[in-house]
Design a protein around this motif. Structure first.
Motif, PDB file in Angstrom:
ATOM      1  N   LYS A  28       0.790  -1.128  -0.054  1.00 45.13           N
ATOM      2  CA  LYS A  28      -0.006   0.046  -0.047  1.00 45.13           C
ATOM      3  C   LYS A  28       0.988   1.301  -0.003  1.00 45.13           C
ATOM      4  N   ALA A  29       1.879   1.164   0.993  1.00 46.88           N
ATOM      5  CA  ALA A  29       2.858   2.327   0.773  1.00 46.88           C
ATOM      6  C   ALA A  29       3.393   2.756  -0.434  1.00 46.88           C
ATOM      7  N   GLU A  30       3.892   1.503  -1.178  1.00 51.05           N
ATOM      8  CA  GLU A  30       4.405   1.692  -2.498  1.00 51.05           C
ATOM      9  C   GLU A  30       3.541   2.205  -3.428  1.00 51.05           C
ATOM     10  N   HIS A  31       2.211   1.892  -3.407  1.00 50.89           N
ATOM     11  CA  HIS A  31       1.189   2.391  -4.176  1.00 50.89           C
ATOM     12  C   HIS A  31       1.040   4.128  -3.936  1.00 50.89           C
ATOM     13  N   VAL A  32       0.801   4.389  -2.841  1.00 59.59           N
ATOM     14  CA  VAL A  32       0.455   5.718  -2.295  1.00 59.59           C
ATOM     15  C   VAL A  32       1.729   6.756  -2.615  1.00 59.59           C
ATOM     16  N   ALA A  33       2.902   5.945  -2.526  1.00 54.06           N
ATOM     17  CA  ALA A  33       4.151   6.872  -2.905  1.00 54.06           C
ATOM     18  C   ALA A  33       4.133   7.067  -4.400  1.00 54.06           C
ATOM     19  N   ALA A  34       3.636   6.247  -5.293  1.00 52.73           N
ATOM     20  CA  ALA A  34       3.740   6.448  -6.606  1.00 52.73           C
ATOM     21  C   ALA A  34       2.650   7.473  -6.813  1.00 52.73           C
ATOM     22  N   ARG A  35       1.350   7.251  -6.214  1.00 55.42           N
ATOM     23  CA  ARG A  35       0.261   8.515  -6.570  1.00 55.42           C
ATOM     24  C   ARG A  35       1.073   9.770  -6.151  1.00 55.42           C
ATOM     25  N   ARG A  36       1.593  10.063  -4.948  1.00 55.50           N
ATOM     26  CA  ARG A  36       2.170  11.150  -4.613  1.00 55.50           C
ATOM     27  C   ARG A  36       3.143  11.563  -5.735  1.00 55.50           C
ATOM     28  N   ALA A  37       4.139  10.989  -6.049  1.00 54.65           N
ATOM     29  CA  ALA A  37       5.067  11.326  -7.020  1.00 54.65           C
ATOM     30  C   ALA A  37       4.604  11.723  -8.229  1.00 54.65           C
ATOM     31  N   ALA A  38       3.335  10.962  -8.802  1.00 58.94           N
ATOM     32  CA  ALA A  38       2.639  11.400  -9.932  1.00 58.94           C
ATOM     33  C   ALA A  38       2.083  12.556  -9.747  1.00 58.94           C
ATOM     34  N   ALA A  39       1.376  12.836  -8.784  1.00 56.40           N
ATOM     35  CA  ALA A  39       0.819  14.313  -8.647  1.00 56.40           C
ATOM     36  C   ALA A  39       1.682  15.341  -8.480  1.00 56.40           C
ATOM     37  N   VAL A  40       2.890  15.255  -7.705  1.00 68.48           N
ATOM     38  CA  VAL A  40       4.075  16.210  -7.625  1.00 68.48           C
ATOM     39  C   VAL A  40       4.491  16.532  -8.983  1.00 68.48           C
ATOM     40  N   ARG A  41       4.949  15.536  -9.877  1.00 66.07           N
ATOM     41  CA  ARG A  41       5.237  15.580 -11.142  1.00 66.07           C
ATOM     42  C   ARG A  41       4.307  16.400 -12.074  1.00 66.07           C
ATOM     43  N   ALA A  42       2.845  15.968 -11.942  1.00 66.68           N
ATOM     44  CA  ALA A  42       1.953  16.638 -12.594  1.00 66.68           C
ATOM     45  C   ALA A  42       1.912  18.363 -12.221  1.00 66.68           C
ATOM     46  N   ALA A  43       2.061  18.412 -11.092  1.00 67.60           N
ATOM     47  CA  ALA A  43       2.141  19.825 -10.529  1.00 67.60           C
ATOM     48  C   ALA A  43       3.380  20.609 -11.092  1.00 67.60           C
ATOM     49  N   MET A  44       4.567  19.953 -11.153  1.00 65.02           N
ATOM     50  CA  MET A  44       5.846  20.604 -11.759  1.00 65.02           C
ATOM     51  C   MET A  44       5.515  20.997 -13.197  1.00 65.02           C
ATOM     52  N   ASP A  45       5.286  19.800 -13.766  1.00 68.30           N
ATOM     53  CA  ASP A  45       5.090  20.004 -15.198  1.00 68.30           C
ATOM     54  C   ASP A  45       3.902  21.002 -15.777  1.00 68.30           C
ATOM     55  N   ALA A  46       3.030  21.358 -14.546  1.00 67.75           N
ATOM     56  CA  ALA A  46       2.082  22.356 -15.007  1.00 67.75           C
ATOM     57  C   ALA A  46       2.865  23.829 -14.549  1.00 67.75           C
ATOM     58  N   GLY A  47       3.804  23.952 -13.949  1.00 67.56           N
ATOM     59  CA  GLY A  47       4.278  25.229 -13.790  1.00 67.56           C
ATOM     60  C   GLY A  47       4.126  25.788 -12.332  1.00 67.56           C
ATOM     61  N   VAL A  48       3.716  24.644 -11.481  1.00 62.13           N
ATOM     62  CA  VAL A  48       3.379  25.055  -9.997  1.00 62.13           C
ATOM     63  C   VAL A  48       4.801  25.247  -9.288  1.00 62.13           C
ATOM     64  N   PRO A  49       4.914  26.613  -8.679  1.00 64.53           N
ATOM     65  CA  PRO A  49       6.383  26.598  -7.893  1.00 64.53           C
ATOM     66  C   PRO A  49       6.674  25.501  -7.043  1.00 64.53           C
ATOM     67  N   ARG A  50       7.917  25.136  -7.189  1.00 60.51           N
ATOM     68  CA  ARG A  50       8.394  24.234  -6.114  1.00 60.51           C
ATOM     69  C   ARG A  50       7.799  24.066  -4.517  1.00 60.51           C
ATOM     70  N   GLN A  51       7.963  25.421  -4.280  1.00 60.98           N
ATOM     71  CA  GLN A  51       7.609  25.841  -2.747  1.00 60.98           C
ATOM     72  C   GLN A  51       6.214  25.453  -2.473  1.00 60.98           C
ATOM     73  N   GLU A  52       5.271  25.719  -3.353  1.00 60.60           N
ATOM     74  CA  GLU A  52       4.183  25.588  -3.206  1.00 60.60           C
ATOM     75  C   GLU A  52       3.684  24.181  -3.375  1.00 60.60           C
ATOM     76  N   ILE A  53       4.546  23.257  -4.138  1.00 64.46           N
ATOM     77  CA  ILE A  53       4.187  21.834  -4.180  1.00 64.46           C
ATOM     78  C   ILE A  53       4.709  21.568  -2.724  1.00 64.46           C
ATOM     79  N   ALA A  54       5.764  21.706  -2.333  1.00 68.35           N
ATOM     80  CA  ALA A  54       6.628  21.367  -0.997  1.00 68.35           C
ATOM     81  C   ALA A  54       5.540  21.821   0.175  1.00 68.35           C
ATOM     82  N   ASP A  55       4.997  22.617   0.059  1.00 68.71           N
ATOM     83  CA  ASP A  55       4.046  23.025   1.394  1.00 68.71           C
ATOM     84  C   ASP A  55       2.850  22.091   1.246  1.00 68.71           C
ATOM     85  N   ALA A  56       2.239  22.060   0.071  1.00 69.70           N
ATOM     86  CA  ALA A  56       1.007  21.174   0.005  1.00 69.70           C
ATOM     87  C   ALA A  56       1.537  19.453   0.272  1.00 69.70           C
TER      88      ALA A  56
END
Length: 73
Positions: A28-56
Motif C-alpha cells: 500500500k505504501a508503494e502504491h501511495v508513494a507512486a500516486r504522490r510522485a505522479a501528483a508532484v510531477r503533474a504539478a511541476m509539469d504544470a508550472g506550479v512553484p516548487r515551494q508551493e508543491i512542497a508546502d502542499a
C-alpha cells in the motif's frame, strides 16, 4: 527456552499474520508513494512553484526533486 507444540504453532501463526500485515502495508505504501510522485510531477509539469508543491506535500522544497528520484540523499 523450550516450548510445547501448541505454543510453537501459536507463535508461528503470529509470525505469519504479522508478516502478511507487513507485506500488505508495504504494498500500500508503494502504491501511495507512486500516486504522490505522479501528483508532484503533474504539478511541476504544470508550472506550479516548487515551494508551493512542497508546502502542499508537507515536505521541504529541496525534497521535491528527491521525491521524484532526481537527486540522491
Amino acid at each position: 527456552m523450550i516450548v510445547d507444540d501448541a505454543e510453537k504453532r501459536r507463535l508461528l501463526a503470529e509470525v505469519e499474520k504479522a508478516s502478511e500485515e507487513s507485506r500488505a502495508a508495504y504494498e500500500k505504501a508503494e502504491h501511495v508513494a507512486a500516486r504522490r510522485a505522479a501528483a508532484v510531477r503533474a504539478a511541476m509539469d504544470a508550472g506550479v512553484p516548487r515551494q508551493e508543491i512542497a508546502d502542499a506535500a508537507g515536505i521541504h522544497r529541496n525534497n521535491v526533486y528527491r521525491l521524484l528520484g532526481k537527486t540522491r540523499r
